[in-house]
Design a protein around this motif. Sequence first.
Motif, PDB file in Angstrom:
ATOM      1  N   VAL A 237       0.837  -1.202   0.000  1.00 13.52           N
ATOM      2  CA  VAL A 237       0.000   0.000   0.000  1.00 13.52           C
ATOM      3  C   VAL A 237       0.870   1.248   0.000  1.00 13.52           C
ATOM      4  O   VAL A 237       0.614   2.217  -0.725  1.00 13.52           O
ATOM      5  CB  VAL A 237      -0.956   0.002   1.213  1.00 13.52           C
ATOM      6  N   LYS A 238       1.924   1.214   0.792  1.00  8.45           N
ATOM      7  CA  LYS A 238       2.829   2.370   0.882  1.00  8.45           C
ATOM      8  C   LYS A 238       3.538   2.596  -0.455  1.00  8.45           C
ATOM      9  O   LYS A 238       3.627   3.733  -0.936  1.00  8.45           O
ATOM     10  CB  LYS A 238       3.850   2.131   1.999  1.00  8.45           C
ATOM     11  N   MET A 239       4.030   1.530  -1.069  1.00  6.74           N
ATOM     12  CA  MET A 239       4.687   1.667  -2.357  1.00  6.74           C
ATOM     13  C   MET A 239       3.711   2.168  -3.415  1.00  6.74           C
ATOM     14  O   MET A 239       4.058   2.998  -4.258  1.00  6.74           O
ATOM     15  CB  MET A 239       5.286   0.327  -2.806  1.00  6.74           C
ATOM     16  N   GLY A 240       2.491   1.683  -3.363  1.00 13.93           N
ATOM     17  CA  GLY A 240       1.477   2.067  -4.343  1.00 13.93           C
ATOM     18  C   GLY A 240       1.026   3.508  -4.228  1.00 13.93           C
ATOM     19  O   GLY A 240       0.262   3.993  -5.075  1.00 13.93           O
ATOM     20  N   SER A 241       1.495   4.200  -3.198  1.00 12.15           N
ATOM     21  CA  SER A 241       1.139   5.604  -3.009  1.00 12.15           C
ATOM     22  C   SER A 241       2.279   6.560  -3.371  1.00 12.15           C
ATOM     23  O   SER A 241       2.166   7.768  -3.157  1.00 12.15           O
ATOM     24  CB  SER A 241       0.732   5.831  -1.541  1.00 12.15           C
ATOM     25  N   ILE A 242       3.368   6.021  -3.941  1.00 10.59           N
ATOM     26  CA  ILE A 242       4.530   6.847  -4.277  1.00 10.59           C
ATOM     27  C   ILE A 242       4.182   7.856  -5.370  1.00 10.59           C
ATOM     28  O   ILE A 242       3.755   7.479  -6.467  1.00 10.59           O
ATOM     29  CB  ILE A 242       5.709   5.975  -4.739  1.00 10.59           C
ATOM     30  N   GLU A 243       4.342   9.131  -5.061  1.00  5.63           N
ATOM     31  CA  GLU A 243       4.257  10.216  -6.044  1.00  5.63           C
ATOM     32  C   GLU A 243       3.062  10.073  -6.990  1.00  5.63           C
ATOM     33  O   GLU A 243       3.186  10.277  -8.209  1.00  5.63           O
ATOM     34  CB  GLU A 243       5.561  10.276  -6.846  1.00  5.63           C
ATOM     35  N   VAL A 244       1.901   9.732  -6.437  1.00  5.68           N
ATOM     36  CA  VAL A 244       0.728   9.517  -7.284  1.00  5.68           C
ATOM     37  C   VAL A 244       0.171  10.847  -7.796  1.00  5.68           C
ATOM     38  O   VAL A 244       0.343  11.903  -7.184  1.00  5.68           O
ATOM     39  CB  VAL A 244      -0.371   8.749  -6.527  1.00  5.68           C
ATOM     40  N   LEU A 245      -0.500  10.769  -8.922  1.00  4.19           N
ATOM     41  CA  LEU A 245      -1.233  11.912  -9.477  1.00  4.19           C
ATOM     42  C   LEU A 245      -2.690  11.770  -9.057  1.00  4.19           C
ATOM     43  O   LEU A 245      -3.278  10.689  -9.201  1.00  4.19           O
ATOM     44  CB  LEU A 245      -1.122  11.924 -10.998  1.00  4.19           C
ATOM     45  N   VAL A 246      -3.264  12.806  -8.535  1.00  4.25           N
ATOM     46  CA  VAL A 246      -4.655  12.760  -8.069  1.00  4.25           C
ATOM     47  C   VAL A 246      -5.381  14.028  -8.513  1.00  4.25           C
ATOM     48  O   VAL A 246      -4.775  14.950  -9.062  1.00  4.25           O
ATOM     49  CB  VAL A 246      -4.735  12.622  -6.534  1.00  4.25           C
ATOM     50  N   GLY A 247      -6.675  14.057  -8.250  1.00 10.74           N
ATOM     51  CA  GLY A 247      -7.457  15.247  -8.572  1.00 10.74           C
ATOM     52  C   GLY A 247      -7.548  15.479 -10.064  1.00 10.74           C
ATOM     53  O   GLY A 247      -8.046  14.629 -10.805  1.00 10.74           O
ATOM     54  N   SER A 248      -7.052  16.623 -10.529  1.00 11.57           N
ATOM     55  CA  SER A 248      -7.098  16.964 -11.953  1.00 11.57           C
ATOM     56  C   SER A 248      -5.760  16.771 -12.642  1.00 11.57           C
ATOM     57  O   SER A 248      -5.611  17.073 -13.829  1.00 11.57           O
ATOM     58  CB  SER A 248      -7.558  18.415 -12.124  1.00 11.57           C
TER      59      SER A 248
END
Length: 323
Positions: free
Chosen positions: A296-307
């Motif tokens: 879960v922690k790795m899967g959250s690395i520098e993610v793009l969210v929102g717009s």
Amino acid sequence: MSSSLISLLVIIGLLVVVVIPTVAGQLRVGFYNASCPSAELIIQQVVQKRFASDPSITAALLRMHFHDCFVKGCDASILIDSTQSKSSEKDAGPNLTVREFDLIDDAKTNLEAACPGTVSCADIITLATRDSVALAGGPSYNVPTGRRDGLVSDPSLVRLPGPDLTVPQALRFFTAKRLNLNDMVTLLGGHSVGVAHCNFFQDRLSNFRGTGKPDPDMDPALVSELQQTCGKQSTAFLDQNTSFVLDNQFYNQVLLKRGVMRIDQELTLNKASAPIVSGFASNAGGFQQRFAAAMVKMGSIEVLVGSAGEIRNNCRVFNPTKQ
């Protein structure tokens, strides 16, 4: 593999619920509950079907997920195809043997039919990997979703830890992504499934670091086994015991000097990582919990969210630029 056995693997997998802080506009569990209620089920069905005929997809998806997240973050940039005018991450050396792109395509096709333009390719990678882990006997866990797809795929940005690094050398790659030593040792437990190409460890079998001798930190019996294996084929299992099961046996193997790649064996030679290895070797449930949390922690690395970024229509190409 029968559907009943697949169901059994899911049932016996340790259910781990990973709790993460909910931040407005960030990732969250159940992101598609309203916009595409069947999203996770659609992906799971594709993974189950493929796993039934090829249980090695777990290792392939773990590798794809890792290689994606460790470049520009978990943004599905690894899925972009190269064109005649521009190369993509797929052309980078470490990614030439990454596979199961067609599995992601199948999931995307089914999702576009059910919920057009809704589910990102980045989330498909994360969810498909999660589902394949459970099918391989690993933990079942919730993953937050809401990632968006990146707009850049550049092979020159692909810098990944190699198989011959020491623990401190490898750790630098992980700390750069805000992961710690425990995360690194845990994620390397993914080597419990899958294979390595013989050229990645060939020197350990006969000419370790130019000595003309095998690596003294490798069990001589394993040296002999791998010499025979690599004389017949190009790959060898990373876990010689439970090769298709994602469990803690990898750690027991390296404690017996049966780590195939040098970085795996290095985990037992470093004073900081060795106690973590011993702990996981003696506590299967503890490893499963930590593995879920680390994924879960790795899967959250520098993610793009929102717009930010986009939701690709086709995981292999960027969306056409709007005029």
